[in-house]
Design an enzyme around this catalytic site. Structure first.
Site, PDB file in Angstrom:
ATOM      1  N   SER A 455      30.327  39.113 -10.659  1.00  0.00           N
ATOM      2  CA  SER A 455      28.641  39.364 -11.523  1.00  0.00           C
ATOM      3  C   SER A 455      28.563  38.583 -12.221  1.00  0.00           C
ATOM      4  CB  SER A 455      29.788  41.129 -11.546  1.00  0.00           C
ATOM      5  OG  SER A 455      27.781  41.425 -12.595  1.00  0.00           O
ATOM      6  N   TYR A 468      34.519  47.137 -16.510  1.00  0.00           N
ATOM      7  CA  TYR A 468      33.872  46.293 -14.855  1.00  0.00           C
ATOM      8  C   TYR A 468      34.004  45.092 -14.948  1.00  0.00           C
ATOM      9  CZ  TYR A 468      30.022  44.643 -11.868  1.00  0.00           C
ATOM     10  OH  TYR A 468      29.370  44.275 -10.368  1.00  0.00           O
TER      11      TYR A 468
END
Ligand code: NAD
Length: 585
Positions: A455, A468
């Site tokens: 990501s 995350y």
């Protein structure tokens, strides 16, 4: 040396005796494999063994090679006309009255182009699969066009191919090549093949190599100059052709096959990230493509099932496994590979959505599609999945570790349970996938590719996504390390780093430190923001396929991901300042 389980016979033609080996059921379609330079028929042993399960497979030592005898005198004994005589004699002996499927590598392909473009073989060839060996006639026209109508690009192509053909000039010198092959070069050749071409060791090349190579020099001397100077104008293929282009071929440029459709109107293109000796390094893929092409041609279809999507030349028939395939980026990725003609395995912890993805994949063009229900964080379940996939579908060619979950909220509000969950899926899921399927790829020794969905959060610090982002940064670094480790085995590794993509992730993400109502409100709000950004997962899927084709290391997708990547390199202080801002939720 004999090929395991092969039946041998001798075919006399034009003053030579050809050693012919046959495998498989003679009632099945006949596939004739023609070897190149400096090789003998044993270069095909791996491919032949795989094809023999389905077809009548025939291999022969080209005149002067392996156990076939050499013409007397050598000069003039290797012209394409004589080689065509040999092929017809073999075809008549092994498959009288029924056309054969021809497959050629290197000089085997060069001569097979002659077979498939001359009048007298019409009706004897059902299909032709060509790899690493152009038609000398087409090559001649290719040169003429570039010399007579030069542009900077064409001149570049000429010079590029000219440099790759260095050995052709050497082979035209008298005596020297023979001395080299019978002396030091012959002895060193197996080591050179292993080092430079990554050809696995074993019983190839055969002890006849020095003689094969010395005789085979006449293939060049008898044919190259005359044909390149005066290429035939009617060298049109009268059978369907499948062209397999290894992208890392040290001897042939890809541009040689530009506009090949003019000469071979029924053309199927395939590309392979491999070096020149594909029959040794990629036997599974070649056997699969040859089988598909032969079956399609026998079934009356003019070319192999033509997948329509981008990169169909690369992924047609390959086995691709995607995790988190039930939704968003995972589903879009499965469908993009399916459109390119890949066989796909859609893995998700949600059985229904995985099954739906597999169903859609079949609808858009996957020759085969399966759904598997597995939680990627469950080590044992992943082990069972890897075993089942290998046993039932084969070794995966492309693995996409995409399953992931969202977790937002400040570090001080994030519980160890939250951490465990996000790391279990986002990091351990990727580790299990890489470890299990990566090992299978490495053991098979025929290359492959691993894509991990990281990501943009992997390189963009923020006060709202500590867990995350940490999980994704770990995935990014794991991908980089693995890329370094597996490069030598022909396995590429890419990390995909999307920014905001409009998927379901926002509606399932966990928000740490808030109650259920507030969590619900934040989910809806972030879903709205992602919806406003409205970047479709299909575009991420396109980037995934491109990353595999180009073997890219890190691929930021979306403008914010690309911008963030640049800032992380050049203005990290500015990023740190932004990271302190209060999130908009
Ligand atoms: P999504 O929620 O639409 O899809 C994720 C899929 O993964 C779902 O089908 C879910 O059932 C499955 N899944 C979740 N946990 C699993 C597990 N333990 N085992 C097996 N399957 C599991 O989300 P998405 O946006 O498509 O996310 C895909 C990947 O992309 C994730 O790794 C995510 O972190 C990453 N990503 C997404 C965005 C974005 O903006 N959407 C941005 C950057 C990275």
């Amino acid at each position: 040396m004999t090929l395991q389980g092969a039946r041998e016979r001798w075919v006399r033609t034009g003053g030579v005796e050809l050693c012919v080996a046959e495998l498989g059921d003679t009632a099945q379609p006949t596939v004739v494999l023609v070897h190149g330079y400096p090789d003998s028929k044993e270069v095909w042993s791996e491919v032949a063994a795989r094809l023999a399960e389905h077809f009548h497979v025939v291999l022969y030592d080209v005149r002067g090679h392996g156990r076939s005898t050499a013409p007397e005198p050598l000069r003039g004994g290797f012209t394409l006309e004589r080689l065509t005589d040999d092929f017809l004699a073999v075809a008549d002996a092994v498959s009288p009255g029924r056309p054969v499927h021809l497959v050629g590598h290197d000089w085997g392909s060069v001569q097979a182009w002659e077979f498939v473009t001359v009048e007298r073989t019409k009706g004897r060839i059902a299909s032709f699969t060509s790899m690493s060996g152009p038609s000398l006639d087409h090559f001649g026209h290719w040169i003429k066009k570039r010399v007579s109508r030069p542009t900077p690009r064409r001149i570049g192509q000429l010079l590029g191919q000219g440099a790759k053909s260095w050995y052709v000039y050497l082979l035209h010198t008298p005596v020297l090549p023979e001395l080299a092959w019978r002396g030091p070069l012959g002895k060193r050749w197996p080591g050179i093949l292993r080092r430079l071409e990554k050809v696995p060791g074993g019983d190839y090349p055969t002890p006849s190599l020095p003689t094969d190579a010395a005789h085979g020099a006449w293939l060049y001397r008898d044919n190259v100059r005359p044909r390149l100077r005066r290429p035939r104008v009617d060298a049109y293929a009268h059978a369907p052709v499948q062209l397999v282009t290894p992208l890392g071929d040290a001897f042939l440029s890809e541009s040689l096959y530009d506009e090949l459709e003019l000469w071979a109107p029924r053309l199927t293109r395939r590309t392979l990230p491999a070096k020149h000796w594909v029959p040794r390094t990629r036997p599974d893929q070649l056997a699969a493509w040859i089988k598909e092409f032969v079956v399609a041609t026998e079934g009356g279809r003019p070319t192999a099932r033509a997948a329509s999507g981008p990169h169909a030349d690369r992924f047609g028939g390959q086995l691709v496994l995607v995790t988190g395939a039930g939704s968003g980026i995972g589903r879009a990725t499965v469908l993009a590979f399916a459109e390119a003609g890949a066989r796909v395995v859609a893995v998700d912890r949600d059985a229904q959505s995985a099954a739906r993805t597999a169903e859609l994949a079949r609808l858009v063009g996957a020759p085969e599609a399966w759904a598997e229900t597995v939680d990627v964080s469950d080590e044992q379940a992943m082990e069972k999945l890897a075993e089942r996939v290998a046993a039932e579908y084969g070794v995966v060619d492309v693995l996409v570790n995409n399953a992931g979950i969202g977790l937002a909220g400040p570090f001080l509000d994030t519980t160890t349970e939250d951490w465990r969950k996000v790391l279990d899926v986002n990091l351990w899921g990727v580790i299990h996938g890489c470890r299990l399927f990566g090992r299978q790829m490495a053991e098979r020794g025929q290359g492959g590719h691993i894509v991990n969905t990281a990501s943009a959060a992997a390189y963009l610090p923020s006060r709202s996504l500590p867990a995350y982002s940490t999980s994704k940064a770990a995935v990014l670094m794991l991908s980089e390390c693995l890329r370094a480790e597996l490069a030598g085995r022909g396995i590429g590794v890419s990390a995909i780093c999307p920014g905001f993509v409009n998927t379901n992730i926002t509606s399932t993400a966990r928000f740490a430190g808030v109650g259920p109502e507030e969590e619900d409100r934040r989910r809806r709000k972030s879903a709205r923001l992602y919806g406003l950004r409205n970047y479709p997962p299909e575009k991420v899927a396109e980037a995934v396929l491109r990353a595999v084709v180009r073997n890219q290391a890190v691929v930021p997708v979306t403008a914010e991901a690309r911008g963030g990547r640049l800032m992380s390199r050049f203005t990290p202080r500015a990023l740190r300042a932004i990271a302190r801002l209060e999130p908009p939720l």
